[in-house]
Design an enzyme around this catalytic site. Structure first.
Site, PDB file in Angstrom:
ATOM      1  N   LYS A  14     -59.207 109.184  19.434  1.00  0.00           N
ATOM      2  CA  LYS A  14     -59.034 109.953  20.681  1.00  0.00           C
ATOM      3  C   LYS A  14     -57.637 110.555  20.771  1.00  0.00           C
ATOM      4  O   LYS A  14     -57.481 111.714  21.135  1.00  0.00           O
ATOM      5  CB  LYS A  14     -59.259 109.066  21.917  1.00  0.00           C
ATOM      6  CG  LYS A  14     -60.695 108.666  22.155  1.00  0.00           C
ATOM      7  CD  LYS A  14     -60.915 108.139  23.576  1.00  0.00           C
ATOM      8  CE  LYS A  14     -60.078 106.919  23.922  1.00  0.00           C
ATOM      9  NZ  LYS A  14     -60.477 105.684  23.210  1.00  0.00           N
ATOM     10  N   ARG A 124     -52.699 101.172  12.887  1.00  0.00           N
ATOM     11  CA  ARG A 124     -52.371 102.052  14.006  1.00  0.00           C
ATOM     12  C   ARG A 124     -50.987 101.744  14.558  1.00  0.00           C
ATOM     13  O   ARG A 124     -50.608 100.591  14.726  1.00  0.00           O
ATOM     14  CB  ARG A 124     -53.413 101.870  15.103  1.00  0.00           C
ATOM     15  CG  ARG A 124     -53.186 102.805  16.256  1.00  0.00           C
ATOM     16  CD  ARG A 124     -54.429 103.032  16.979  1.00  0.00           C
ATOM     17  NE  ARG A 124     -54.756 101.939  17.896  1.00  0.00           N
ATOM     18  CZ  ARG A 124     -55.564 102.116  18.919  1.00  0.00           C
ATOM     19  NH1 ARG A 124     -56.108 103.285  19.142  1.00  0.00           N
ATOM     20  NH2 ARG A 124     -55.836 101.118  19.712  1.00  0.00           N
ATOM     21  N   ARG A 165     -62.042  94.396  23.582  1.00  0.00           N
ATOM     22  CA  ARG A 165     -62.078  95.799  24.016  1.00  0.00           C
ATOM     23  C   ARG A 165     -63.338  96.490  23.535  1.00  0.00           C
ATOM     24  O   ARG A 165     -63.938  97.285  24.253  1.00  0.00           O
ATOM     25  CB  ARG A 165     -60.844  96.545  23.493  1.00  0.00           C
ATOM     26  CG  ARG A 165     -59.665  96.355  24.397  1.00  0.00           C
ATOM     27  CD  ARG A 165     -58.375  96.394  23.655  1.00  0.00           C
ATOM     28  NE  ARG A 165     -58.089  97.685  23.083  1.00  0.00           N
ATOM     29  CZ  ARG A 165     -57.360  97.869  21.982  1.00  0.00           C
ATOM     30  NH1 ARG A 165     -56.870  96.833  21.357  1.00  0.00           N
ATOM     31  NH2 ARG A 165     -57.121  99.066  21.546  1.00  0.00           N
TER      32      ARG A 165
HETATM   33  P1  ADP Z   1     -57.959 102.072  23.205  1.00  0.00           P
HETATM   34  O1  ADP Z   1     -58.856 103.249  23.458  1.00  0.00           O
HETATM   35  O2  ADP Z   1     -57.569 101.937  21.800  1.00  0.00           O
HETATM   36  O3  ADP Z   1     -58.505 100.801  23.790  1.00  0.00           O
HETATM   37  P2  ADP Z   1     -56.073 102.920  25.264  1.00  0.00           P
HETATM   38  O4  ADP Z   1     -54.629 103.172  25.031  1.00  0.00           O
HETATM   39  O5  ADP Z   1     -56.905 104.092  25.656  1.00  0.00           O
HETATM   40  O6  ADP Z   1     -56.581 102.275  23.908  1.00  0.00           O
HETATM   41  O7  ADP Z   1     -56.262 101.774  26.375  1.00  0.00           O
HETATM   42  C1  ADP Z   1     -55.594 100.550  26.265  1.00  0.00           C
HETATM   43  C2  ADP Z   1     -56.029  99.602  27.392  1.00  0.00           C
HETATM   44  O8  ADP Z   1     -55.688 100.179  28.659  1.00  0.00           O
HETATM   45  C3  ADP Z   1     -57.516  99.321  27.488  1.00  0.00           C
HETATM   46  O9  ADP Z   1     -57.916  98.301  26.615  1.00  0.00           O
HETATM   47  C4  ADP Z   1     -57.644  98.909  28.955  1.00  0.00           C
HETATM   48  O10 ADP Z   1     -57.189  97.588  29.137  1.00  0.00           O
HETATM   49  C5  ADP Z   1     -56.665  99.818  29.654  1.00  0.00           C
HETATM   50  N1  ADP Z   1     -57.303 101.064  30.158  1.00  0.00           N
HETATM   51  C6  ADP Z   1     -57.037 102.328  29.744  1.00  0.00           C
HETATM   52  N2  ADP Z   1     -57.794 103.220  30.418  1.00  0.00           N
HETATM   53  C7  ADP Z   1     -58.552 102.504  31.280  1.00  0.00           C
HETATM   54  C8  ADP Z   1     -59.553 102.837  32.233  1.00  0.00           C
HETATM   55  N3  ADP Z   1     -59.941 104.113  32.424  1.00  0.00           N
HETATM   56  N4  ADP Z   1     -60.134 101.839  32.935  1.00  0.00           N
HETATM   57  C9  ADP Z   1     -59.775 100.559  32.758  1.00  0.00           C
HETATM   58  N5  ADP Z   1     -58.849 100.160  31.866  1.00  0.00           N
HETATM   59  C10 ADP Z   1     -58.229 101.123  31.131  1.00  0.00           C
END
Ligand code: ADP
Length: 208
Positions: A14, A124, A165
């Site tokens: 992403k 990563r 996750r």
């Molecule tokens: P990845 O897609 O690799 O899990 P991100 O950087 O997008 O990494 O997100 C890291 C963490 O941030 C997620 O595991 C979650 O705990 C939190 N998070 C991010 N966006 C959201 C969301 N829209 N709703 C709930 N938690 C979120």
């Protein structure tokens, strides 16, 4: 007007495709994961609270993230945007639909099988200065190719946390592919291909 949301499991690419799309279309972007990690690093009370969810690999509560994203969307003054990592639950998707000015025009769904994600997560890194995400190969320098900042592993990229996750993704986020498909807004992309090929497919659709 482009209002794009990017959906996909952890480490599906992403971040990389977000950069490509933003450069192509000149959109502003919000990565919710990076926004939350910044809050944790600030040491605020909110950050301390958020850290409990993030370090365990759990999603943060809908109300909390929806308020943060809504504040950001309001500040965009009706200009186009790209959201990386939001929505992740049905409640979050419906919060965007509730207002005509925040309804996504397109949802890009990146699909990558779990075994491939586990391999990627080990390589990563995230830039400490500009928050961009990169995949490194052994022996590669730890300098951010974009801004020269320091690349480091994310604390939530341990395998245990990844598995939590991924389970959350399967349960809460993957159903959003069908949600946007039913609205005729889903662009489904095979994220297993090389980053260049993935972007070529997205670009073809966006510029057709
Ligand atoms: P990845 O897609 O690799 O899990 P991100 O950087 O997008 O990494 O997100 C890291 C963490 O941030 C997620 O595991 C979650 O705990 C939190 N998070 C991010 N966006 C959201 C969301 N829209 N709703 C709930 N938690 C979120």
């Amino acid at each position: 007007m482009n209002r794009i949301v990017l959906l996909g499991p952890p480490a599906c690419g992403k971040g990389t495709q977000c950069r490509n799309i933003v450069n192509l279309l000149g959109l502003t972007t919000l990565g919710t994961g990076a926004m939350l990690r910044r809050e944790v690093e600030s040491g605020s009370d909110l950050g301390t609270d958020l850290d409990k969810y993030l370090s365990a690999g759990n999603y943060v509560p809908d109300e909390l993230i929806m308020t943060m994203v809504n504040n950001w969307l309001t500040a965009q003054n009706g200009n186009g945007w790209l959201l990386d990592g939001f929505p992740r639950t049905l409640a979050q998707a419906e919060s965007l639909e509730a207002n005509p000015t925040t309804q996504p025009t397109l949802a890009i769904g990146l699909d990558v099988p779990e075994f491939e994600l586990e391999q990627r997560i080990a390589n990563r890194r995230e830039c400490a200065s500009c928050d961009s995400t990169w995949t490194v190969s052994p022996g590669q320098s730890s300098e951010c190719p974009s801004c020269g900042g320091e690349l480091r592993s994310r604390s939530d990229d341990a395998l245990d946390s990844f598995r939590v996750r991924y389970a959350n993704y399967k349960e809460h986020t993957q159903p959003l592919f069908d949600y946007y498909a039913a609205k005729g807004k889903l662009l489904f992309i095979n994220g297993s291909n090389s980053p260049e090929d993935v972007f070529a497919s997205i670009k073809k659709f966006l510029t057709q």
